[in-house]
Design an enzyme around this catalytic site. Sequence first.
Site, PDB file in Angstrom:
ATOM      1  NE  ARG A   1      -2.845  -1.399   3.510  1.00 39.70           N
ATOM      2  CZ  ARG A   1      -3.421  -0.881   4.524  1.00 39.70           C
ATOM      3  NH1 ARG A   1      -4.286  -0.281   4.632  1.00 39.70           N
ATOM      4  NH2 ARG A   1      -2.897  -1.652   5.705  1.00 39.70           N
TER       5      ARG A   1
ATOM      6  CE1 TYR B   1       4.359  -7.602  14.252  1.00 39.35           C
ATOM      7  CE2 TYR B   1       4.302  -6.891  16.472  1.00 39.35           C
ATOM      8  CZ  TYR B   1       3.951  -7.936  15.549  1.00 39.35           C
ATOM      9  OH  TYR B   1       3.381  -9.124  16.134  1.00 39.35           O
TER      10      TYR B   1
ATOM     11  CG  ASP C   1       4.615  -2.164  10.160  1.00 43.46           C
ATOM     12  OD1 ASP C   1       4.775  -2.474  11.388  1.00 43.46           O
ATOM     13  OD2 ASP C   1       4.025  -2.590   9.317  1.00 43.46           O
TER      14      ASP C   1
ATOM     15  CD  GLU D   1      -5.160 -11.672  14.148  1.00 40.33           C
ATOM     16  OE1 GLU D   1      -5.366 -10.594  13.286  1.00 40.33           O
ATOM     17  OE2 GLU D   1      -4.323 -11.656  15.115  1.00 40.33           O
TER      18      GLU D   1
ATOM     19  CG  ASN E   1      36.367  23.201  -0.852  1.00 36.79           C
ATOM     20  OD1 ASN E   1      35.821  23.703  -1.552  1.00 36.79           O
ATOM     21  ND2 ASN E   1      35.704  22.194  -0.091  1.00 36.79           N
TER      22      ASN E   1
ATOM     23  NE  ARG F   1      42.916  45.419  -4.366  1.00 41.05           N
ATOM     24  CZ  ARG F   1      42.468  45.826  -3.099  1.00 41.05           C
ATOM     25  NH1 ARG F   1      41.481  45.202  -2.659  1.00 41.05           N
ATOM     26  NH2 ARG F   1      42.827  46.949  -2.506  1.00 41.05           N
TER      27      ARG F   1
END
Length: 449
Positions: free
Chosen positions: A15, A103, A105, A155, A369, A423
């Site tokens: 799902r 579990y 999940d 169940e 770098n 510079r």
Amino acid sequence: MPTALIILAAGQGSRMQSGLPKVLHQVAHAPLLVHAWKSGDSVDPERTVIVAGHGGEAVAAAARDHDSDVAVVRQTEQLGTAHAVAQAREALAGFKGDAIVLYGDTPFIQPDTLAAMQTARRDGADVVVLGFEAADPGRYGRLVADGDRLERIVEAKDASADELSITLCNSGVVAADVQTLFGLIDQVGNDNASGEYYLTDIVGLARAARMSARVVVCDEAETMGVNTRMDLAAAEAAFQTRKRLEAMENGATLTAPETVYFAHDTHIGRDVVIEPHVIFGPGVTVESGATLRAFSHLEGCHVSDGCIIGPYARLRPGAELDRNVRVGNFVEVKAATIHEGAKLNHLSYVGDAEVGARANVGAGTITCNYDGVFKHQTIIGEEAFIGSNTALVAPVTVGNGAMTGSGSVITQDVPDGALALGRSKQVNKDGFAHRLMAKLRATKARKTN
């Protein structure tokens, strides 16, 4: 009593509509599996066994990233939860103590809840099941109990009408002596609507064998399972709400809590101020008295007391900030140590570097770098002053108390106390700007006509 964890992480999670195993989807920058595991770590387990199935190699790799010594076993056929737990038998051979089944999940079981289950075991229960009062019992298995004395688990698809009226439901989390657990599992059959071997059947088997079974009840929020993307979003929201409350209860100020997002391992000290829209990635520690200003992002870094970060700052992995450092707006720091009192206030990048105490890094400074293959180090000494828009081409060192002129490209080391200018010499051409603009406007006029 020694304790082992058995964490079931074999489900496909269809799902979720994903090629990624369900338990590897992340909440607060950590897989669901790791959240469940961290909950279980509160019982100080001597052994942990992960039962993997779908996407087993990826699950095993993630588990070993968290703990290289963990045992990972495979459930090659999905024959139910009792069958899944049975796969841990060999990994726990010779272990004498309790096992707690979690579990992968179900990420939010709290330490106090697991401690209550251990207490029930110490008080004599042979099997302990974690239950909860469900607002909508729906598809959950029902706990048929007399007080905390558990008779059986049914169940939902196998329940009678009377049993479906029960609101005390099964979380699936179980504690029992290891030998008792596997002995009961050996007796579990699959004569049910799904043809599966249910772990829940061990309660009825235990009662038939004159063993005691008890139920410990927790808040329903702890048993939140993640089966869909909507569940995942709800789990993220639940985690963030709890983490924000925890930070404030421990003495931090969050001026707009709902806009701050923590990682699973964020550590925040007392009297830290966190302004709106601050985001934490993994591996962040912020010590007491620091201020994190709005829209900053921190990951893999350490911020000492008294620092002020942001707004709009980014601290990347390896950023180590000593006391009272200032990192201002649109500054990025990566793999760099910034010593006490140094300032990086504006629009700069400092990576693979060390910045000395009380140094000042001007706006627009970058440490160059990376040469395309290797990273190189930049060292800025104590109380050095880096002029705005300086490019420090690493490897390079700017000494203690040294300075660079604004707009410089620094390619050689600068001695202590020296001023470096890298510079070109400025040339002024009198009147040239007026002549050039007149020429450009005349050209534009001709093209328009």
